[in-house]
Structures are given as structure tokens and as C-alpha cells.
Design an enzyme around this catalytic site. Sequence first.
Site, PDB file in Angstrom:
ATOM      1  N   HIS A 126       0.814  -1.226   0.000  1.00 21.38           N
ATOM      2  CA  HIS A 126       0.000   0.000   0.000  1.00 21.38           C
ATOM      3  C   HIS A 126       0.846   1.274   0.000  1.00 21.38           C
ATOM      4  O   HIS A 126       0.303   2.370  -0.247  1.00 21.38           O
ATOM      5  CB  HIS A 126      -0.930   0.034   1.214  1.00 21.38           C
ATOM      6  CG  HIS A 126      -1.998  -1.010   1.183  1.00 21.38           C
ATOM      7  ND1 HIS A 126      -2.860  -1.167   0.125  1.00 21.38           N
ATOM      8  CD2 HIS A 126      -2.341  -1.980   2.079  1.00 21.38           C
ATOM      9  CE1 HIS A 126      -3.694  -2.170   0.374  1.00 21.38           C
ATOM     10  NE2 HIS A 126      -3.395  -2.689   1.546  1.00 21.38           N
ATOM     11  N   ASP A 163      -2.913 -10.544  -2.597  1.00 21.92           N
ATOM     12  CA  ASP A 163      -3.488 -10.026  -1.351  1.00 21.92           C
ATOM     13  C   ASP A 163      -4.931  -9.586  -1.631  1.00 21.92           C
ATOM     14  O   ASP A 163      -5.244  -9.170  -2.748  1.00 21.92           O
ATOM     15  CB  ASP A 163      -2.651  -8.834  -0.872  1.00 21.92           C
ATOM     16  CG  ASP A 163      -3.017  -8.375   0.526  1.00 21.92           C
ATOM     17  OD1 ASP A 163      -2.312  -8.751   1.476  1.00 21.92           O
ATOM     18  OD2 ASP A 163      -4.024  -7.637   0.658  1.00 21.92           O
TER      19      ASP A 163
HETATM   20 ZN   LIG Z   1      -4.288  -7.182   2.563  1.00 22.74          ZN
END
Ligand SMILES: [Zn+2]
Length: 317
Positions: A126, A163
Amino acid sequence: MRTAFISHPVCQQHDTGSAHPECARRLSAIEDQFITTGLRDALRYVDAPEATAEQLLRVHTRTHVETVSAMIPDSGYARLDPDTIVSPYSLAAAFRAAGALIAAVDLVAAGEMDSAFCAVRPPGHHAESNRAMGFCLFNNIAVGAAHALEAHDVGKVAILDFDVHQGNGTEEIFADDDRVLFCSTFQHPFYPFTPVPPNTANRVNVPLDALAKSEEFRAAVTDHWIPAIERFEPEMIFVSAGFDAHVADDMSHVRLTDADYRWVSEQIVDVASGSATGRIVSTLEGGYELNSLARCVETHVRTLMGIQTPQPATGLE
Ligand SMILES: [Zn+2]
């Protein structure tokens, strides 16, 4: 297959507080699983070095690195965003987490190892070029991919992200880099709630419905990822290995099983055997239910090693 397992003790000292899902027990659960199953003895363990500033600055702004460094408290906790908590050892852990990818790339690019798995935290996918978010300080996999492209004779790489959250940081960092193919599956709409841009020759985002199961996930990989990878012909494959789409993991609603993680790992090994000559660098992203995390990481690493994975005894097939 020769597979390195790269980590560092300081990654367990990145303290996020007593109630945070991204906790040190994640790594100890994986280590316990490897010891219990005997896998530890079959791997080459490597201590992660610290990434250098130069290596981080290939994918992050100097402002970002300096801001993160300045936010680390001498005691207690600080927040980089509502989810991203840091404490005194967090910066050392973040430098080792990114450095693990550097070591992995060096070993695999040199032909010393066929593949590597980085068991590190904080995770990275992220983190954008100029922003820490979603438990991530530095974008570890981006640091590794950039190192392969800049410091080794590697012309093109693919980054595969399974993910359950979209890898917005990785996508942002390599958005204009035609040497990088980014393939991602993720629950949508869901965190990080950043716009999902249209797919291109270098970007294959496959959103999954919140109640998606094996069938939808496997179709995304088979119908979208694999053809794109085969067309792109990457010379090294990177994996953002997050295990938070597992049915036992309440971080998301997607319901994958142990068998799906074994299957996707097999697909990655298979496609890497083409243009990438089997070269795979994988790193831990999410995965917060400790039992399924430990089992699925074991399965993933066994598959990288080419060792037949025992059938899970959980009934989650
Ligand atoms: Zn994640």
C-alpha cells in the site's frame, strides 16, 4: 529448487500495539509452522540487510523517507495514518523489510538461488511513492523490482499481487514504467478505496466480488493473469503474497482456502518456468488469521521449493 527464506529478528520488534492485526505473532506463527513441519531444515535462512537510502529512493521520494523517519517515536506509539502505527523499532524493521527484497533479488539474479521468500513486516504494497498507508511504510516489493531492473541484467519484471486488498502503492509507483507488468486480484469495492484504473498491457487488475470463492479467483488468474504474463515475458517474477482472502481471515469477505493458495503458487511456478527461467521473489503482505496464515505460507514456500505439499487436514478443501 533452491529457495532462500529471508527475514530479520527486528521485524518482530515492530510493535503496533496490543490490538493491531498486523502484529509480531504473524511471523512467529510462520516460524513455528516451519519448525514443526521440518521445513526449516530444508531452507536456506538469510538475515535481511538494511536497504540503503539509494535503494529506497528508486521508488520513494526523499520527502517520504525523511517524513517516515521523523515520525518514529523514541517511546510509545505514533500514527502515520489511522491504520499505520509505528513505535521505536519500526524504522529499523522497515529498512530490513525492504532490504530483504534486495537480498532476495541479488541471490536469485546471481543464480545462487532459484527463488526466495521474504517473511517480513511491516508489509509494503500500500505504500505509495510519497505516502505510508495501510500498515505499510516502504513498498518492499517495489524496492526489489526496481533493484532487479536497475542493478541487474533484468529488462522486464512482473509483479503478481494476490493479497485481498488492491496493491495501490505498487501500481502507483510503476504506473508509467513499461518494464513492469502488475497483475492483481482483490476484493472490490474495498480498502484502499483508491480508483482502479483501466487495464493496459502493463496493468491487469481483476476485482473480485465480496463473496468470491475459489472459482472466481482461479478464473481471474487463468483468464487474465496468465495470458498477460505469457505475452509480457517477464525475466523475473515478484509476488506480493497476502493471505487475507482466506475464508478463516476476517479481514475480508472473500473465501479462499488452503487449496487455492497452493493452486495459485503452482500457477506462478509454472508460468515463471518460461521466460523468467523459474526466478521468483515472493514477499509477505497481509494475512491475519494466524493458523491459516502459517499453513498457507508453508504451502506457498513448499511450492516454490518444488516439494509436494501435504494435503491440508483442515477440511477446507
Ligand atoms: Zn491485505
